[in-house]
Motif scaffolding. Structure first.
Motif, PDB file in Angstrom:
ATOM      1  N   GLU A 242      -2.506 -61.312   5.569  1.00  0.00           N
ATOM      2  CA  GLU A 242      -1.989 -59.937   5.546  1.00  0.00           C
ATOM      3  C   GLU A 242      -2.870 -59.019   6.401  1.00  0.00           C
ATOM      4  O   GLU A 242      -2.362 -58.153   7.131  1.00  0.00           O
ATOM      5  N   LYS A 243      -4.189 -59.216   6.317  1.00  0.00           N
ATOM      6  CA  LYS A 243      -5.124 -58.432   7.124  1.00  0.00           C
ATOM      7  C   LYS A 243      -4.920 -58.730   8.610  1.00  0.00           C
ATOM      8  O   LYS A 243      -4.919 -57.823   9.455  1.00  0.00           O
ATOM      9  N   ARG A 246      -1.834 -56.927   9.807  1.00  0.00           N
ATOM     10  CA  ARG A 246      -2.077 -55.490  10.020  1.00  0.00           C
ATOM     11  C   ARG A 246      -2.808 -55.253  11.331  1.00  0.00           C
ATOM     12  O   ARG A 246      -2.455 -54.354  12.109  1.00  0.00           O
ATOM     13  N   ARG A 249      -0.516 -55.739  14.320  1.00  0.00           N
ATOM     14  CA  ARG A 249       0.380 -54.587  14.512  1.00  0.00           C
ATOM     15  C   ARG A 249      -0.365 -53.402  15.116  1.00  0.00           C
ATOM     16  O   ARG A 249       0.174 -52.677  15.962  1.00  0.00           O
ATOM     17  N   GLU A 250      -1.631 -53.213  14.665  1.00  0.00           N
ATOM     18  CA  GLU A 250      -2.439 -52.127  15.232  1.00  0.00           C
ATOM     19  C   GLU A 250      -2.707 -52.382  16.723  1.00  0.00           C
ATOM     20  O   GLU A 250      -2.639 -51.462  17.539  1.00  0.00           O
TER      21      GLU A 250
END
Length: 529
Positions: A242-243, A246, A249-250
């Motif tokens: 999940e990290k 993220r 996506r960043e």
């Protein structure tokens, strides 16, 4: 020995129950088979016993298995002797004793001259001295039926024993006999059970899932530790993924913003340089193409991470914890709800209990009602909730509300559908979508909302009842549970345990499952003789 190879079973409606199952059980090996309701454990036992046929694969045993089924209603019209498969042999034995020593009778007896003594000894071992072999199975209590089939092990003397939930309906004394039998057993033993005390007596656990059967080299506590470690590792992997998602996506956002700034800066330079419009259009298309390629690269990376995350999440257990989640009872802890002084009931002119009962039940108490089958536990519950009055002594009750959950979860109305049942507990005016959210939380997805409560399993009824109490919002002052862990799997026992642990009102429990009683922190006991 039992050898199962590439076993596949498909329901008549074409639904696959399990496929490509493999399991080997050596001579005198003892294994407990666990898994969620619906994974196919009972069906697999029936296949090994020869009662069902596989659609594909093979099952082989080096001797005929002796099978103790979970549900015994199909035997209700048979005598005990017929149900145990010894009726003809016993009849032949008695005929021979009367002098009818025909070849037919001798063939039926097959030199088993100890059959009658062995039957009496077996029934005596399981404390069934007050019944005879010509009793109908349907005349017996649930515990007696199970003990009859357990006695059949001594009578039949099999080398392979299959048991499906053998401790269901057994009282404390009978469970102790079963536990001792399992400790002493030197036969090949395969047991399906959710009784964690029993599971801790068996040296090897095999877990049945949609992916197959996995053996663990230890008892239930060892298995639980291994599963917890695996779940912790899986949870860590999920959080890491999940990290990673993220961050990806960043990075995508930053890269696109940087590319858009470069494109805008380039456009201004081109405009200042007076480049012709036709060339400007080509440069614009080139810039857009670069942005598109960049976006595609990041999207592919993000898609790969998302798929990996989805694969990890599919291995997570369906439930974390489900709690009642309702407001606390308005009664203060310690308020006396029920007080009994020298109470007794007369049944057929005789006192139900040898000694009159004296007790107090207070708000916040956690009480076990204990006693053998027939000791009057259900009668005492009816006294506590006011459905019966004592024939001697006095009982006083405060004004309190209660929920009584019996063994069959009969608070769930079988004529209703799942959604309608949940809605019937909606006393606080929740919106339709809120009811559906709570149903989903308790593992009732959209395709089950129109399902009849009649066809729900024990575990599903329990979860629906927890959901209904959650929707009701206001906590009852007292919850009474009568053998709540019978006929539900370990996953649903864990759900129920978590829910009860979050409840702070008065709890009264009838259960022979000591493992469960310890987990829900029972503090007091009312013992019936």
């Amino acid at each position: 020995m039992i050898i199962i190879q590439n076993a596949t079973y498909i329901h008549p409606n074409k639904d696959i129950l399990f496929q490509e199952i493999n399991l080997t059980i050596a001579d005198q090996e003892k294994i407990a088979l666990i898994g969620n309701n619906g994974s196919g454990k009972s069906t697999l036992l029936k296949v090994i016993a020869g009662q069902l046929q596989l659609n594909n694969g093979t099952v082989s045993c080096d001797s005929i298995p002796y099978y103790i089924p979970q549900l015994l209603d199909e035997y209700k019209d048979l005598t005990i002797a017929a149900a145990l498969g010894i009726e003809e042999k016993l009849r032949a034995f008695k005929e021979i004793l009367l002098g009818n020593m025909t070849e037919h009778n001798l063939d039926l007896l097959n030199d088993d001259w100890s059959i009658e003594d062995r039957c009496q000894n077996a029934l005596s071992e399981w404390k069934l001295t007050d019944i005879s072999l010509d009793y109908k199975i349907g005349e017996l209590s649930g515990g007696q039926k199970t003990k009859v089939f357990l006695a059949g092990i001594t009578i039949q003397e099999p080398q392979i024993i299959l048991m499906d939930e053998p401790s269901n309906h057994l009282d404390h004394e009978s469970r102790e006999l079963l536990y001792q039998f399992i400790k002493d057993c030197r036969k090949t033993l395969l047991v399906v059970s959710h009784d964690r005390t029993l599971l801790n007596l068996i040296p090897e656990i095999a877990e049945m899932t949609k992916q197959g059967i996995v053996k663990y080299g230890g008892n239930y506590e060892f298995f639980a530790e291994q599963k917890e470690q695996a779940m912790n590792a899986l949870d860590h992997d999920v959080k890491s993924k999940e990290k990673e998602l993220r961050k990806a996506r960043e990075k995508e956002k930053e890269a696109l913003e940087r590319q858009n700034k470069l494109n805008a800066r380039g456009k201004k330079k081109q405009e200042k340089a007076g480049i012709p419009k036709i060339l400007m259009g080509g440069l614009k298309n080139k810039a857009e193409g670069s942005s598109g390629k960049l976006k595609t690269v990041h999207e592919e990376k993000i898609s790969g991470i998302r798929m990996s995350l989805q694969d990890l999440r599919t291995n997570l257990p369906e439930i974390d914890q489900m709690k009642f989640g309702f407001e606390e009872s308005s009664l203060h802890i310690g308020k006396i709800l029920v007080e009994a002084k020298d109470v007794n009931l007369k049944i057929n002119g005789r006192n139900l209990w040898h000694q009159n009962l004296n007790f107090k039940i207070k708000s916040g108490d956690r009480i076990a009602l204990k006693g053998t089958n027939g000791s009057g536990k259900t009668s005492l519950i009816n006294l506590i909730i006011g459905n019966r009055q004592p024939t001697s002594g006095e009982i006083s009750r405060a004004n309190f509300n209660y929920v009584y959950v019996d063994q069959d979860y009969s608070l769930i109305k079988t004529e209703m559908k799942v959604y309608d049942m949940a809605q019937s507990f909606n006393h606080s005016g929740l919106q339709e979508h809120e009811i559906k959210i709570r149903l989903n939380r308790f593992l009732f997805s959209k395709d089950t909302w129109d399902k009849s409560c009649l066809v729900l399993s024990g575990g599903e009824r329990m979860r629906l009842l927890l959901c209904c109490l959650n929707i009701q919002s206001q906590a009852p002052d007292m919850i009474i549970l009568d053998e709540p862990t019978n006929n539900i799997d370990i996953q649903n026992i864990q759900i129920l345990t978590a829910a009860i642990q979050s409840y702070h009102g008065c709890l009264i429990v009838v259960s022979h499952d000591q493992y469960f009683m310890n987990e829900i922190n029972i503090q007091e006991t009312i013992q019936l003789g």
